[in-house]
Design an enzyme around this catalytic site. Structure first.
Site, PDB file in Angstrom:
ATOM      1  N   CYS A 250       0.819  -1.222   0.000  1.00  0.00           N
ATOM      2  CA  CYS A 250       0.000   0.000   0.000  1.00  0.00           C
ATOM      3  C   CYS A 250       0.847   1.263   0.000  1.00  0.00           C
ATOM      4  CB  CYS A 250      -1.019  -0.060   1.125  1.00  0.00           C
ATOM      5  SG  CYS A 250      -2.551   0.738   0.621  1.00  0.00           S
ATOM      6  N   HIS A 334      -4.015  -5.153   0.143  1.00  0.00           N
ATOM      7  CA  HIS A 334      -3.542  -5.678   1.431  1.00  0.00           C
ATOM      8  C   HIS A 334      -3.545  -7.213   1.430  1.00  0.00           C
ATOM      9  CE1 HIS A 334      -3.179  -1.934   3.754  1.00  0.00           C
ATOM     10  NE2 HIS A 334      -4.107  -1.498   2.934  1.00  0.00           N
ATOM     11  N   GLU A 336      -2.293  -9.045   3.592  1.00  0.00           N
ATOM     12  CA  GLU A 336      -2.487  -9.503   4.972  1.00  0.00           C
ATOM     13  C   GLU A 336      -3.960  -9.482   5.351  1.00  0.00           C
ATOM     14  OE1 GLU A 336      -1.639  -6.497   4.184  1.00  0.00           O
ATOM     15  OE2 GLU A 336      -2.795  -5.173   5.478  1.00  0.00           O
TER      16      GLU A 336
HETATM   17  N1  GLN Z   1      -3.431   1.905   3.370  1.00  0.00           N
HETATM   18  C1  GLN Z   1      -2.437   2.648   2.853  1.00  0.00           C
HETATM   19  O1  GLN Z   1      -1.241   2.336   3.007  1.00  0.00           O
HETATM   20  C2  GLN Z   1      -2.850   3.928   2.163  1.00  0.00           C
HETATM   21  C3  GLN Z   1      -1.743   4.530   1.323  1.00  0.00           C
HETATM   22  C4  GLN Z   1      -1.989   6.012   1.039  1.00  0.00           C
HETATM   23  N2  GLN Z   1      -2.090   6.788   2.283  1.00  0.00           N
HETATM   24  C5  GLN Z   1      -3.273   6.174   0.223  1.00  0.00           C
HETATM   25  O2  GLN Z   1      -4.282   6.640   0.750  1.00  0.00           O
HETATM   26  O3  GLN Z   1      -3.284   5.802  -0.937  1.00  0.00           O
END
Ligand code: GLN
Length: 364
Positions: A250, A334, A336
């Site tokens: 992410c 994600h 995970e």
């Molecule tokens: N869950 C995250 O790592 C979000 C990554 C980044 N802050 C976004 O909004 O795209």
């Protein structure tokens, strides 16, 4: 509890609801998530720092508050908006209701709002800021004022302060978890696979990380605009030059791409929920993934050594990258889960394979 409260949107729309949790007024960036369960994982995901979170699923709080389901020790959201919250949760693991939990954590809650109508407004107008207020007397002032709200210095606000180490039962690898607001299930998945996990703060340098002699580095999820992290991006570049095996998730995926010459941009309203389909461009197989992001890596004009590995089946945006000339790969979603489908957990095993193939520490 139950006092009338107003949600004022940056575009002038107002929704009326009822209070639960902490009283008070707050401004934040308003986002929606379509997850049908996993509200505790959502509430404790540090990636939501600075945001007002709307649940589209109408029944929230039904299984209470269960600390072992938390993805961090605290709630980083600005406020929480639901259709209905369950005042008498039923679950043998529950340690209380959302109202009590929100009062302990200092979180404002609103219920009784038409969250599906609110979500349609955000989808059609795009992500915007909002203000939770006790009255509409100053509505016009706030509609103007909230336009300037921005989430800044987000990683520093949620990252750990100190280095900590958690040993695997049967240590096979030593992995540095670079904490930009990490969800705990990333660490759990590494520990489960024989990785001793050394968690380091966002402000750590590449030299400090290399001195820990890890077999690999996990770049964690986290809040805010990836491009604001200029210092961290430079340090990641140094790790890549040292040919450290890297897996990014992410925000980690976005920072790795930025360190390698990629660009990021803000999506109209982001992807947040547990039913986001991504296509593995090598096998053409579709996986259903858990996602929570408002930015993405641009697939246009990527440097030649960056190959898009996963694509979002809904809107074609980049969902994963593999690198031709460095031992690194990353995903926007994600793997995970926590909460959501576990279809892509295999990527953690791919990280172990990457460390085996590059045996960094043993080479030292
Ligand atoms: N869950 C995250 O790592 C979000 C990554 C980044 N802050 C976004 O909004 O795209």
């Amino acid at each position: 509890m139950g006092k009338t409260v107003y949600l004022i949107l940056e575009n002038g729309r107002v929704f009326e609801g009822k209070r639960f949790g902490l009283s008070g007024e707050v401004t934040g960036e308003i986002v929606f998530t379509t997850g049908m369960c996993g509200y505790l994982e959502t509430l404790t995901d540090p990636s939501y720092y600075g945001q007002i979170v709307v649940q589209t699923f109408p029944l929230i709080g039904n299984y209470g508050v269960i600390p072992s389901d938390f993805e961090s020790t605290k709630v980083s959201i600005k406020a929480y908006i639901v259709r209905e919250w369950c005042q008498e949760p039923s679950n043998y693991r529950s340690e209380g209701s959302l109202d009590t939990f929100f009062k302990e954590q200092g979180i404002i809650g609103i219920y009784g709002i038409d969250t599906r109508e609110l979500t349609k407004v955000i989808r059609e107008s795009g992500v915007m800021n909002a203000r939770i207020a006790d009255s509409l007397e100053e509505k016009d002032k706030w509609v103007e004022a909230i336009r300037d709200y921005r989430i800044v210095d987000a990683v520093n606000a949620v990252s750990c302060e100190q280095i900590s180490e958690e040993k695997a039962e049967k240590e096979q690898y030593r992995v540095v978890l670079w904490d930009f607001g990490a969800k705990q299930n990333i660490k759990r998945q590494l520990l489960r696979r024989g990785c001793t996990v050394i968690t380091v703060p966002g402000k750590t340098t590449a030299a400090d990380i290399l001195a820990l002699q890890p077999d690999g580095v996990m770049l964690s999820n986290g809040p805010g605009d990836p491009a604001e992290n200029v210092g961290i991006i430079k340090e990641i570049q140094k790790l890549c030059e040292a040919r450290m095996p890297i897996f990014g998730i992410c925000l980690g995926h976005q920072l790795l791409a930025l360190s390698q010459g990629g660009k990021t941009f803000k999506l109209k309203y982001g992807h947040r929920g547990a039913n986001q389909p991504v296509i593995d461009l090598k096998t053409r197989r579709v996986y259903i993934t858990s996602q929570n992001h408002g930015y993405a890596v641009s697939g246009k004009n990527l440097p030649p050594h960056i190959r898009i590995a996963f694509e979002n089946a809904n809107d074609g945006t980049c969902e994963g990258i593999s690198y031709r000339d460095i031992p690194a790969f990353s995903v926007q979603f994600h793997p995970e889960a926590a909460a959501g489908p576990q279809d892509t957990m295999f990527l953690f095993d791919r990280f172990l394979q990457l460390m085996d193939e590059n045996s960094f520490r043993k080479a030292l």
